[in-house]
Each structure stands twice: as C-alpha cells, then as structure tokens.
Design a protein around this motif. Structure first.
Motif, short mmCIF file in Angstrom:
data_model
loop_
_atom_site.label_atom_id
_atom_site.label_comp_id
_atom_site.label_asym_id
_atom_site.label_seq_id
_atom_site.Cartn_x
_atom_site.Cartn_y
_atom_site.Cartn_z
N ALA A 92 0.68 -1.20 -0.08
CA ALA A 92 0.03 -0.18 -0.18
C ALA A 92 1.16 1.18 0.03
N VAL A 93 0.27 2.46 -0.28
CA VAL A 93 0.92 3.58 0.10
C VAL A 93 0.63 4.07 1.59
N TYR A 94 1.84 4.45 2.19
CA TYR A 94 1.56 4.61 3.78
C TYR A 94 1.66 6.07 3.86
N TYR A 95 0.88 6.65 5.03
CA TYR A 95 0.72 8.08 5.09
C TYR A 95 0.77 8.23 6.66
N CYS A 96 1.52 9.13 7.09
CA CYS A 96 1.28 9.52 8.38
C CYS A 96 0.52 10.84 8.51
N ALA A 97 -0.40 11.08 9.67
CA ALA A 97 -1.09 12.24 9.69
C ALA A 97 -1.27 12.36 11.18
N THR A 98 -2.19 13.63 11.47
CA THR A 98 -2.57 13.67 12.78
C THR A 98 -3.84 14.62 12.75
N ASP A 99 -4.67 14.40 14.00
CA ASP A 99 -5.94 15.27 14.05
C ASP A 99 -5.60 16.04 14.92
N GLN A 100 -4.63 16.44 15.50
CA GLN A 100 -4.12 17.74 16.30
C GLN A 100 -4.83 17.40 17.80
N GLY A 101 -4.90 15.98 18.00
CA GLY A 101 -5.43 15.53 19.39
C GLY A 101 -4.16 14.94 19.94
N SER A 102 -4.60 14.67 21.09
CA SER A 102 -3.47 13.83 21.91
C SER A 102 -3.46 12.34 22.06
N GLY A 103 -4.43 11.71 21.52
CA GLY A 103 -4.88 10.26 21.91
C GLY A 103 -5.15 9.43 20.71
N CYS A 104 -5.13 8.37 21.05
CA CYS A 104 -5.26 7.34 19.91
C CYS A 104 -6.59 6.27 20.13
N PRO A 105 -7.15 5.86 19.14
CA PRO A 105 -6.87 6.09 17.47
C PRO A 105 -7.16 7.25 16.84
#
Length: 125
Positions: A92-105
């Motif tokens: 696959a094509v892998y991406y990193c990203a954020t929602d500007q929060g502190s927790g996961c997922p």
C-alpha cells in the motif's frame, strides 16, 4: 499549515522488514498524536497504527499487531513505523497524519493535516 512527510518505503520480499519515518514541519511533533495510515489500490484508506503525543500509548490495527511497532523521537521531530514479517497484503501507500489531538486511535475522517504523497511499500517475491 500542519504538514507531515513520509519516507522509507520500498520493495521487500515477504517476511522482510522496513522502517518508515515521518517528519513534521510547521509544528512540534510532540504536540499531537500521530497516526500511520495506508491505502491499497482500490481500497479505502485505513488506520494502521497511532502513538499518543507523549508516546505513552499506542494503537495497532488487528492485522499488524505483533508485526509493526510505532515509536517517536520527539527530540528529532520524527515518528517511526517499524514493520517486520511483512506480507503481500501490507502492500500500500503509507501516510502519516494527525487530528491535532493527543490520543489514539485517529479515525481518517478526523485527520486535519494535509495528506502528502505517502511512501510506497510493496511486498512481493
């Protein structure tokens, strides 16, 4: 603008390993949780792993748990995804990203960073 750039993909045989890197620009990486996502041809983008802003907790999608390890080096503004025992279905094509929060997922619909070009991972013999 919150921007993340991925690198480290490549072609590897089944059972092989790769380490992906994600570097941030425009903000300190330790401010937010960072997620790794992937998109295979003809499929929707899916979350693979996530690490909380301080690195205290991590999330793994079921198909990669035990094979992938996410980590972060806040001093270097980097997040890594170590991928071991790779399988053809990891292609696959892998991406990193954020929602500007502190927790996961991080659900893909909450991502606020720009989706970059990603890094291609191909697992094939």
């Amino acid at each position: 603008q919150v921007q993340l750039v991925e690198s480290g993909g490549g072609l590897v045989q089944p059972g092989g390993s790769l380490r992906l890197s994600c570097v941030a620009s425009g903000f300190p990486l330790d401010a937010y949780a960072i997620g790794w996502f992937r998109q295979a041809p003809g499929k929707e983008r899916e979350g693979v792993s996530c690490i909380s802003s301080r690195g205290g907790s991590a999330y793994y999608e079921d198909s990669v748990r035990g094979r992938f390890t996410i980590s972060r080096d806040n001093a270097k503004n980097l997040v890594y995804l170590q991928m071991n025992n790779l399988k053809p279905e990891d292609t696959a094509v892998y991406y990193c990203a954020t929602d500007q929060g502190s927790g996961c997922p991080i659900p893909a619909f909450r991502v606020v960073s720009s989706w970059g070009q990603g890094t291609q991972v191909t697992v094939s013999s």
